[in-house]
Design a protein around this motif. Structure first.
Motif, mmCIF file in Angstrom:
data_model
loop_
_atom_site.group_PDB
_atom_site.id
_atom_site.type_symbol
_atom_site.label_atom_id
_atom_site.label_comp_id
_atom_site.label_asym_id
_atom_site.label_seq_id
_atom_site.Cartn_x
_atom_site.Cartn_y
_atom_site.Cartn_z
ATOM 1 N N ASN A 42 13.892 2.706 -4.927
ATOM 2 C CA ASN A 42 13.729 1.974 -3.695
ATOM 3 C C ASN A 42 12.448 1.165 -3.852
ATOM 4 O OD1 ASN A 42 13.507 1.211 -1.097
ATOM 5 N ND2 ASN A 42 12.932 3.226 -0.308
ATOM 6 N N GLY A 43 12.564 -0.116 -4.196
ATOM 7 C CA GLY A 43 11.331 -0.877 -4.352
ATOM 8 C C GLY A 43 11.470 -2.012 -5.315
ATOM 9 N N GLU A 44 10.326 -2.466 -5.787
ATOM 10 C CA GLU A 44 10.329 -3.574 -6.736
ATOM 11 C C GLU A 44 9.298 -3.300 -7.811
ATOM 12 O OE1 GLU A 44 9.875 -7.491 -5.168
ATOM 13 O OE2 GLU A 44 10.533 -8.275 -7.105
ATOM 14 N N ASN A 45 9.734 -3.443 -9.032
ATOM 15 C CA ASN A 45 8.840 -3.176 -10.153
ATOM 16 C C ASN A 45 8.248 -4.487 -10.643
ATOM 17 O OD1 ASN A 45 7.549 -2.267 -12.376
ATOM 18 N ND2 ASN A 45 9.404 -1.902 -13.562
ATOM 19 N N THR A 46 7.028 -4.763 -10.221
ATOM 20 C CA THR A 46 6.426 -6.058 -10.559
ATOM 21 C C THR A 46 5.964 -6.117 -12.014
ATOM 22 O OG1 THR A 46 4.375 -5.222 -9.613
ATOM 23 C CG2 THR A 46 5.697 -6.649 -8.227
ATOM 24 N N ALA A 47 5.907 -4.971 -12.675
ATOM 25 C CA ALA A 47 5.514 -4.973 -14.098
ATOM 26 C C ALA A 47 6.739 -5.042 -15.001
ATOM 27 C CB ALA A 47 4.696 -3.729 -14.413
ATOM 28 N N GLY B 95 3.884 -2.037 -8.304
ATOM 29 C CA GLY B 95 4.635 -2.369 -7.100
ATOM 30 C C GLY B 95 5.064 -1.114 -6.369
ATOM 31 N N PRO B 96 5.734 -1.268 -5.229
ATOM 32 C CA PRO B 96 6.138 -0.116 -4.427
ATOM 33 C C PRO B 96 7.459 0.467 -4.913
ATOM 34 C CG PRO B 96 6.654 -2.167 -3.313
ATOM 35 C CD PRO B 96 6.123 -2.544 -4.652
ATOM 36 N N ASN B 97 7.459 1.721 -5.260
ATOM 37 C CA ASN B 97 8.675 2.313 -5.797
ATOM 38 C C ASN B 97 8.768 3.799 -5.488
ATOM 39 O OD1 ASN B 97 9.935 0.144 -7.626
ATOM 40 N ND2 ASN B 97 7.792 0.121 -8.242
ATOM 41 N N ALA B 98 9.949 4.230 -5.049
ATOM 42 C CA ALA B 98 10.282 5.655 -5.007
ATOM 43 C C ALA B 98 11.437 5.830 -5.971
ATOM 44 C CB ALA B 98 10.692 6.060 -3.602
ATOM 45 N N VAL B 99 11.243 6.654 -6.991
ATOM 46 C CA VAL B 99 12.266 6.800 -8.028
ATOM 47 C C VAL B 99 12.944 8.159 -7.876
ATOM 48 C CG1 VAL B 99 12.722 6.755 -10.501
ATOM 49 C CG2 VAL B 99 10.828 5.421 -9.571
ATOM 50 N N ILE B 100 14.267 8.130 -7.736
ATOM 51 C CA ILE B 100 15.048 9.370 -7.664
ATOM 52 C C ILE B 100 15.861 9.449 -8.951
ATOM 53 C CG2 ILE B 100 16.878 10.588 -6.429
ATOM 54 C CD1 ILE B 100 15.993 9.076 -3.903
ATOM 55 N N GLY B 101 15.793 10.590 -9.614
ATOM 56 C CA GLY B 101 16.510 10.715 -10.878
ATOM 57 C C GLY B 101 17.251 12.023 -10.992
ATOM 58 N N THR B 102 18.246 12.024 -11.865
ATOM 59 C CA THR B 102 18.939 13.290 -12.186
ATOM 60 C C THR B 102 19.154 13.340 -13.689
ATOM 61 O OG1 THR B 102 21.132 12.297 -11.860
ATOM 62 C CG2 THR B 102 20.157 13.407 -9.967
ATOM 63 N N ASP C 96 2.855 -18.138 -10.211
ATOM 64 C CA ASP C 96 3.815 -18.527 -9.178
ATOM 65 C C ASP C 96 4.787 -17.431 -8.753
ATOM 66 O OD1 ASP C 96 5.245 -18.410 -11.483
ATOM 67 O OD2 ASP C 96 6.115 -20.405 -11.364
ATOM 68 N N ARG C 97 4.657 -16.243 -9.303
ATOM 69 C CA ARG C 97 5.590 -15.199 -8.881
ATOM 70 C C ARG C 97 4.923 -14.373 -7.781
ATOM 71 N NH1 ARG C 97 6.651 -10.521 -8.121
ATOM 72 N NH2 ARG C 97 8.679 -9.538 -8.389
ATOM 73 N N ILE C 98 5.044 -14.826 -6.564
ATOM 74 C CA ILE C 98 4.305 -14.205 -5.471
ATOM 75 C C ILE C 98 5.169 -13.142 -4.804
ATOM 76 C CG2 ILE C 98 3.014 -14.663 -3.355
ATOM 77 C CD1 ILE C 98 1.956 -16.116 -5.888
ATOM 78 N N SER C 99 4.625 -11.941 -4.706
ATOM 79 C CA SER C 99 5.353 -10.853 -4.044
ATOM 80 C C SER C 99 5.140 -10.974 -2.552
ATOM 81 C CB SER C 99 4.810 -9.500 -4.501
ATOM 82 O OG SER C 99 5.143 -9.288 -5.830
ATOM 83 N N MET C 100 6.218 -11.141 -1.849
ATOM 84 C CA MET C 100 6.056 -11.205 -0.390
ATOM 85 C C MET C 100 7.059 -10.292 0.286
ATOM 86 S SD MET C 100 5.126 -15.104 0.466
ATOM 87 C CE MET C 100 6.453 -15.661 -0.555
ATOM 88 N N LEU C 101 8.185 -10.842 0.682
ATOM 89 C CA LEU C 101 9.113 -10.022 1.451
ATOM 90 C C LEU C 101 9.823 -8.995 0.588
ATOM 91 C CD1 LEU C 101 10.470 -12.773 3.807
ATOM 92 C CD2 LEU C 101 9.048 -10.830 4.397
ATOM 93 N N THR C 102 9.961 -9.299 -0.701
ATOM 94 C CA THR C 102 10.638 -8.330 -1.559
ATOM 95 C C THR C 102 9.732 -7.140 -1.839
ATOM 96 O OG1 THR C 102 9.851 -9.561 -3.459
ATOM 97 C CG2 THR C 102 12.071 -10.049 -2.691
ATOM 98 N N ASP C 103 8.524 -7.228 -1.396
ATOM 99 C CA ASP C 103 7.550 -6.267 -1.871
ATOM 100 C C ASP C 103 6.269 -6.487 -1.056
ATOM 101 O OD1 ASP C 103 5.712 -4.970 -3.392
ATOM 102 O OD2 ASP C 103 5.883 -6.252 -5.138
ATOM 103 N N PRO C 104 5.726 -5.454 -0.424
ATOM 104 C CA PRO C 104 4.521 -5.708 0.364
ATOM 105 C C PRO C 104 3.371 -6.167 -0.530
ATOM 106 C CG PRO C 104 5.007 -3.357 0.256
ATOM 107 C CD PRO C 104 6.120 -4.053 -0.430
#
Lengths: 380, 545
Positions: A208-213, A292-299, B140-148
């Motif tokens: 649940n989230g986005e991995n910016t790395a 980035g913000p992430n909650a990872v659920i795994g099995t 240019d890869r700005i995190s906004m609504l997809t990510d706080p």
């Protein structure tokens, strides 16, 4: 944001109950799709051998199905059971679904003397060959998983409706673990492979989230020369591959996962009883640090479940339940819907340092803190 | 028309309008204090008595028709060797803002700067003014609504990088459990003070830098390191606890290494790293060039040479004959000197052959990093042609090397450091972070630090740039006490701290909107864009418009 629901129970249950929990969490999600992983299967119409590999996927055309049969035969797989979904086609948004595949095979006789590791490698290579075949033919064949006791479904549409359309409410298929996620990757062009959960050699995660790395991690995993580290249509797929890398390639215990994706800071490592080892591990696995913000659920294959948070605890997740039955969801109401008769006072929302582990016996929840000793005797 | 011989005209005759910098002097405001002439480092200004005729119409034959007025004014010397360098020291000391140099883009001086057969030599950087490529890369890869989005002011950020050979994870776990040698790795701030030698810089500058670096480390918690150039390190530093903030450079002249090797038994700590200089971005193919003006008593002692002699280092390490041998011999020898506890890495000039060097390093288990110095790198002394036209821009060089490592899956094992033009137009963090996202693990900056921390006057319009002559008007690159006493080490230290605090904040300001805070975004090329399709294609980043 994705909504995630996972239930694990000693007694098999219908995946539809988890889809109903997704419905409880409907507020705020786009309901653009469903990703489902069932583990520890039981079919109403067939009593399968737990060691037999099960293939999940979609044949989008008759011709693709023909090629699939030919390929599996040529590899020596023997079809033992073909789970026929009772599909209500009108309810499915996509029109190119010739057949949803959920088939139990007997593994090729030639594999009889193979080591377990070799068998697992061959299963991976077979799945990848099917995927490649589909990609070479305009994506007319999608292969999600080929593994004992695992079934996967990914489809576009409202999760509960997909469940009804595929007849998952009929009770013909049940499992001891069900992972469900309610979104396609609507940030980009929809691709079924990009839908959580992600699967590789028995290991599955959803996030649940986005991995910016994502990009540096993908670049590093792609350089491992490991055939399964491909795809990456979603930034979250790397979570599954990192878990695979840590537990299967590095052969470190599950707890090491947290140390790799969200390592401790220097001053914390300085106080940690195994800080020296962990600092080196952090350096060596530096490209696997998530962000980035992430909650990872795994099995895992042995039916262990886990939940970890990003290093800043920017995403919610709750675990609750009782001996024999546990649920993890991105929203508390999801846990309520899956296990209403539990003691809510014992629900737990992990913080940044926690890894929640539900062992296969499902008797109790283990809350492991990253500040605790690392369970590798040699590393001490 | 008068005959040719009656006016002074030689091929090298110049008028003040032919010079690259023209002095503008306002006689009305001048108080004739003479400070400008006394401070001018090249002696281009001179106060002169001048006479002018004051014509007057007189009818009576008993009086003279014209009278003469004598006045004191400024003369600008038009000799090639004494032309105005545009440093502006005159303007700095003038109490009445009566004088300043003005840049003249149409100079004829450039055609005459070869007197006695000596091609133009100078300090500074490549004289190409204007926005550099690195200035044009944006995030240019700005995190906004997809990510706080993250909060640069309140969240915690991990901005450090690693210098040292990092083992592949499988090998690390194996060696750690078996108790075998793990290569040394330093965690440092990704902006490094690049190698400037103790001969090139004045003692006050060096002291100020070191004080500032120590303050950054010990008070601010910013693990800044600085590199010496060729020419060793003062003995008191070698034996001090500050050595751990210093990367010692060994270059082709091996100057100063007697002192260093002798000091090893008395060292309280290990140096941050050892840098083996094979090349330099500003003057590929040349070794160090410390000119006799700067070889003072102290420098002579440190380098083990007589005073007042030119010290041109050879272009290559004379004891070596191939890269394989070089990698094997030098890196291992230097590693062994500190018992394999100190990272050792080579520095090369940007080149199309950088990948070959890198691939040799990949195969050497003791090589700790590769530093590539691009064509925009600065220097204290070089031939103008080397600086302006020889070398390789850093961005594509680093990118190519990084992608090559990625293809081998070794991008975490050998960190690539980049140098050359970082902060050329003041955008130091933007330039550095762009290189980091292209694949560098960190950047070295020399000229920028001189400009930011000590007020170096040099520019890419060939302003000042007389570091080679030891005439630095700010006392940064001079060994003349009269000049270097102008520089207060405490103030330099203060500016070093200011600079790194600002860079740290700017790093966060770049990382936060990208949604990155847990690790330095090395190789995060998906965050980069440039409005130039060809560059985007070459660097494998996004074209934006």
């Amino acid at each position: 944001m994705c909504r995630l629901a996972m239930k694990t129970a000693s007694e098999p249950f219908s995946p539809f109950s988890v889809l109903q929990a997704m419905e409880a969490m409907q507020e705020g999600y786009d309901g653009s799709g469903l990703g489902l992983l069932l583990r520890g299967l039981s079919f109403a119409d067939y009593n399968h051998n737990p060691g037999d590999p099960i293939l999940s996927g979609i044949a989008h055309t008759e011709e693709a199905l023909g090629r699939l049969d030919l390929f599996m035969n040529s590899q020596g797989f023997e079809l033992k059971f073909d789970f026929e979904f009772k599909v209500k086609k009108a309810m499915i948004e996509a029109k190119d679904r010739h057949k949803y595949i959920l088939r139990v095979y007997r593994q090729p006789a030639a594999w009889k003397d193979f080591s377990q590791e070799r068998i697992e490698h061959e299963l991976l290579m077979t799945r990848l060959a099917l995927r490649k075949d589909g990609e070479a033919h305009g994506n007319d064949l999608t292969a999600f998983s080929l593994w004992p006791e695992v079934a996967m479904i990914k489809e576009v549409g409202w999760p509960l409706e997909i469940g009804i359309a595929l007849g998952l409410d009929s009770g013909r298929i049940e499992s001891r673990i069900c992972m469900a996620q309610g979104r396609q990757n609507t940030n980009y062009g929809i691709n079924l492979y990009a839908c959580h959960p992600f699967f590789i050699q028995g290991i599955a995660t959803m996030t649940n989230g986005e991995n910016t790395a994502f990009t540096p991690i993908r670049d590093w995993l792609s350089g491992r020369a490991f055939p399964g580290y491909i795809g990456y249509q979603s930034d979250s797929e790397v979570f599954a591959h990192i878990l695979h890398y840590v537990t299967r390639q590095l052969r470190l215990p599950l707890e090491a996962y947290k140390h790799v994706i969200t390592p401790l800071k220097n001053e914390e490592l300085a106080r940690h009883p195994q800080g020296d080892f962990l600092r080196g591990l952090r350096d060596a696995c530096r490209r696997l640090i998530i962000d980035g913000p992430n909650a990872v659920i795994g099995t895992l294959s042995d039916e262990t479940s886990l939940l970890v948070m990003d290093a800043k605890k920017l995403r919610p997740a709750t675990v609750g339940g009782k001996p024999g039955e546990w649920a993890i969801a991105s929203e508390m109401c999801g846990v309520d819907a899956m296990i209403p008769d539990r003691d809510r006072a014992k629900d737990f929302q992990p913080m940044r340092e926690h890894t929640v582990i539900i062992p296969p016996d499902r008797q109790e929840l283990q809350i492991w803190s990253q500040f605790d000793r690392f369970p590798v005797p040699q590393a001490a | 028309m008068v005959s040719v011989r009656s006016i002074s005209s030689t091929p090298s005759s110049l008028t003040h309008n032919d010079l690259p910098w023209v002095i503008e002097h306002n006689e009305e405001r001048c108080t004739l204090c003479g400070r400008c002439a006394s401070v001018c480092p090249v002696g281009t200004l001179k106060l002169a008595y001048m006479r002018k005729r004051m014509p007057r119409l007189v009818l009576a034959s008993s009086e003279r028709g014209s009278s003469y007025k004598t006045f004191v004014g400024i003369r600008q010397n038009t000799e090639v060797g004494k032309r105005c360098i545009g440093c502006g020291s005159c303007a700095m000391v003038c109490p009445n803002e009566a004088i300043h140099p003005v840049h003249n883009a149409n100079d004829r001086f450039r055609f005459q700067n070869t007197q006695h057969g000596e091609p133009a030599k100078r300090g500074g950087r490549r004289n190409v003014p204007g926005a550099s490529l690195l200035d044009r890369i944006i995030f240019d890869r700005i995190s906004m609504l997809t990510d706080p989005a993250l909060d640069a002011g309140r969240h915690e950020f991990s901005c450090n990088t690693l210098l040292g050979r990092v083992l592949p994870p499988e090998e690390y776990v194996r060696r750690k459990l078996a108790g075998e040698w793990i290569p040394p790795v330093r965690e440092i701030f990704p902006f490094i003070i690049g190698s400037m030698s103790f001969g090139a810089l004045s003692p006050n500058m060096w002291l100020g830098l070191l004080q500032g670096v120590a303050y950054c480390n010990e008070v601010l918690g910013i693990p800044v390191v600085m590199a010496t150039g060729e020419g060793g390190c003062p003995p008191w530093v070698l034996k001090s606890p500050f050595l751990k903030y210093i990367i010692l450079q060994i270059a082709s002249g091996y100057f100063g290494w007697d002192e260093i090797i002798r000091a090893i038994p008395e060292m309280q700590c290990d140096p941050a790293a050892i840098e083996i200089k094979y090349g330099q971005g500003a003057k590929p193919g040349d070794g160090g060039l410390l000119m006799w003006y700067k070889v003072s008593k102290l420098i002579a002692r440190l380098r083990g040479v007589p005073e007042g002699v030119d010290l041109p280092s050879p272009p290559v390490h004379q004891t070596l004959y191939s890269i394989e041998e070089s990698v094997m011999k030098m890196i291992q020898t230097m590693s062994m000197a500190w018992n394999f506890r100190v990272p050792v890495y080579p520095k090369i000039s940007g080149s199309t052959s950088a990948k070959s060097v890198l691939n040799n390093l990949v195969r050497n288990p003791y090589a700790s990093a590769l530093l590539i110095d691009g064509i925009d790198g600065g220097t204290g002394a070089a031939y103008n042609i080397s600086m302006d036209a020889t070398g390789h821009p850093i961005a594509s060089n680093v990118r190519e090397c990084y992608l090559d490592l990625c293809a081998q899956g070794k991008q975490n094992e050998i960190p690539i450091f980049a140098a050359g033009g970082i902060g050329k137009n003041g955008n130091v963090t933007q330039n550095g972070m762009a290189l980091i996202m292209l694949g560098a693990s960190g950047v070295h900056m020399g000229k920028y630090i001189m400009q930011a921390a000590a007020g170096c006057l040099g520019s890419e319009q060939n302003r000042c740039n007389v570091c080679n002559l030891g005439l630095c008007p700010k006392g940064i690159t001079s060994q003349n006490p009269k000049l270097y006493r102008r520089l207060d080490p405490d103030q330099v230290a203060q500016r070093v701290a200011d600079t790194f605090m600002a860079i740290r904040t700017e790093i966060k300001k770049v990382m936060a909107p990208l949604g990155r805070s847990q690790s330095l975004p090395i190789g995060m090329s998906d965050a980069l864009g440039i409005e130039d399709r060809d560059v985007a294609e070459r660097l494998n980043i996004r074209y934006i418009c």
